[in-house]
Design a protein around this motif. Structure first.
Motif, PDB file in Angstrom:
ATOM      1  N   ARG A  61       0.841  -1.195   0.000  1.00 41.59           N
ATOM      2  CA  ARG A  61       0.000   0.000   0.000  1.00 41.59           C
ATOM      3  C   ARG A  61       0.875   1.243   0.000  1.00 41.59           C
ATOM      4  NH1 ARG A  61      -5.205  -1.299   3.936  1.00 41.59           N
ATOM      5  NH2 ARG A  61      -5.814  -3.240   2.886  1.00 41.59           N
ATOM      6  N   THR A  62       0.443   2.252  -0.723  1.00 41.68           N
ATOM      7  CA  THR A  62       1.207   3.495  -0.769  1.00 41.68           C
ATOM      8  C   THR A  62       0.909   4.327   0.468  1.00 41.68           C
ATOM      9  OG1 THR A  62      -0.392   4.981  -1.845  1.00 41.68           O
ATOM     10  CG2 THR A  62       0.804   3.444  -3.274  1.00 41.68           C
ATOM     11  N   ASP A  95      -2.760   5.474   0.867  1.00 45.18           N
ATOM     12  CA  ASP A  95      -3.803   4.458   0.826  1.00 45.18           C
ATOM     13  C   ASP A  95      -5.066   4.887   1.589  1.00 45.18           C
ATOM     14  OD1 ASP A  95      -4.510   1.457   0.269  1.00 45.18           O
ATOM     15  OD2 ASP A  95      -4.902   1.746   2.404  1.00 45.18           O
ATOM     16  N   MET A 112     -10.425   0.304  -5.516  1.00 49.37           N
ATOM     17  CA  MET A 112      -9.033  -0.134  -5.481  1.00 49.37           C
ATOM     18  C   MET A 112      -8.840  -1.408  -6.306  1.00 49.37           C
ATOM     19  SD  MET A 112      -7.875   2.313  -3.539  1.00 49.37           S
ATOM     20  CE  MET A 112      -6.204   1.820  -3.038  1.00 49.37           C
ATOM     21  N   TRP A 117       0.541  -4.051  -5.916  1.00 51.79           N
ATOM     22  CA  TRP A 117       0.187  -2.869  -5.127  1.00 51.79           C
ATOM     23  C   TRP A 117      -1.331  -2.696  -5.131  1.00 51.79           C
ATOM     24  CZ3 TRP A 117       3.540   0.702  -2.749  1.00 51.79           C
ATOM     25  CH2 TRP A 117       4.910   0.509  -3.007  1.00 51.79           C
ATOM     26  N   ASP A 118      -1.878  -2.236  -4.031  1.00 52.65           N
ATOM     27  CA  ASP A 118      -3.293  -1.892  -3.955  1.00 52.65           C
ATOM     28  C   ASP A 118      -3.420  -0.439  -4.389  1.00 52.65           C
ATOM     29  OD1 ASP A 118      -5.882  -2.649  -3.526  1.00 52.65           O
ATOM     30  OD2 ASP A 118      -5.867  -2.285  -1.368  1.00 52.65           O
TER      31      ASP A 118
END
Length: 388
Positions: free
Chosen positions: A8-9, A12, A22, A28-29
């Motif tokens: 997750r960034t 998020d 999402m 990556w989400d």
């Protein structure tokens, strides 16, 4: 963390608070869309959009022989890139197959060479591994900086004004000499300089993947939320909207920009893909894949490979990657990317087709969409080009 858990960034929670849909993208989400992907697309074309691109793979290369090493590892002439500038290039295997397409930013001055290599999310580990392996024998360090950066992009015709409203300051000049640049307009396309935006330290780059003017802002993850909020506030009056990966794909498709895994792959050399211009045989020294790429250049000159073209639908059915392109009852190519084009109001596609059918206006070309031969017009790429 389990092997199946998505990364997750730093943004998020913010995406979820905005109601984003999402999706899993390269582990990556990531936000696919926040509302209507068509509205997000049109906002970038006419006003501005704000993207989280923190899934991209940042790799820093430093050391006295950083330039020589990158000239050996990549197909481009990185040694000729001036401080403050960026270059689109590719990393190839020994057999000439494209491992990834990259943007390389030169950050450091001559006395302290430093480069930021930005890889696609899906290929970041493979690129990192290849660079580490290829650095043997060079006085250069390859550093995995994927966790050191969050990446925000502001794209669209209103983006310079939005960014300017946050008092950006550039801390270096393009040639690393003389006075720092003071006006954002002096930062030309494919340039990038360290500075601050809304008081946040950032690498401010005039690059993007939408076909519009815009900026990509590399910042520390802990600064991402504050900068996103500052950009959102500064862009409110200009029609800035948050944008997901879905519209990023239709924007790059309209702009004729290749996507790794669709238009580019290890089964194609840059010459097979129509990007032979990025291979610089004139640079000093050997580079990985040189012999195979020289053979590919000669082969494709004598026997032209399939050509990447644009296709515009006469009807409403949308082509998808892998669909056959047909003429005279024979398969002459394959669709690599396809989607409805919000700007053109019609389905469009990129496809590799036999050279004999690649000229714009070629008659009798269809796409086999689930057994139905749908007529398409062959056009030159890109489908869309912004007014300067």
């Amino acid at each position: 963390m389990s092997s199946t858990e998505l990364r997750r960034t730093a943004l998020d929670a913010l995406h979820r608070s905005l109601g984003a849909t999402m999706t899993d993208f390269a582990g990556w989400d990531m936000p696919l869309r926040y509302g209507s992907e068509r509205d997000e697309h049109n906002a970038v074309r006419t006003r501005a959009g704000l993207f989280d691109l923190s899934h991209m793979g940042e790799i820093t290369v430093t050391g006295p022989q950083a330039a020589a090493f990158l000239d050996h590892a990549l197909v481009g002439n990185i040694g000729s890139v001036k401080p403050g500038r960026a270059r689109y290039t590719m990393i190839c295997r020994e057999d000439g197959g494209i491992l990834d397409d990259l943007i390389v930013y030169r950050l450091g001055a001559a006395e302290a060479p430093e480069y930021l290599v930005v890889a696609n999310a899906s290929n970041a580990q493979a690129v990192l591994d290849a660079l580490v392996e290829r650095s043997a024998g060079f006085d250069a360090e390859v550093r995995d900086d994927r966790d050191a950066y969050a990446l925000l992009a502001v794209q669209g015709p209103e983006s310079p004004g939005i960014l300017k409203g946050l008092s950006p300051k550039l801390s270096a000049s393009l040639d690393q000499g003389g006075a720092p640049l003071t006006d954002l307009e002096d930062l030309k396309y494919y340039s990038g300089l360290p500075g601050t935006v809304a008081g946040v330290p950032a690498l401010i780059a005039r690059t993007g993947y939408t076909g519009e003017d815009g900026f990509e802002l590399f910042v520390k993850p802990e600064h991402a939320v504050g900068l996103w909020q500052a950009l959102t506030e500064a862009g409110a009056g200009a029609g800035l909207v948050p944008c997901g990966l879905s519209c990023r794909d239709t924007l790059r498709l309209e702009a004729g920009m290749p996507l790794y895994g669709n238009e580019l792959s290890t089964s194609l050399t840059p010459f097979d893909a129509g990007f032979g211009r990025v291979v610089k045989f004139e640079k000093e020294g050997d580079f990985v894949g040189r012999a195979a790429l020289a053979e590919a250049a000669a082969r494709t000159e004598q026997n032209p490979p399939r050509v990447l073209v644009g296709l515009v639908a006469e009807g409403r059915r949308v082509p998808r990657a892998g669909y056959a392109v047909v003429a005279g009852g024979e398969v002459i190519g394959e669709v690599t990317s396809g989607a409805p084009s919000p700007t053109l109001g019609k389905p469009i596609a990129m496809a590799y087709v036999d050279a004999a059918h690649a000229a714009p206006g070629t008659a009798g070309v269809t796409v086999d969409i689930r057994g139905s031969q749908e007529p398409y017009e062959v056009v030159a790429l890109p489908f869309y080009k912004r007014q300067k």
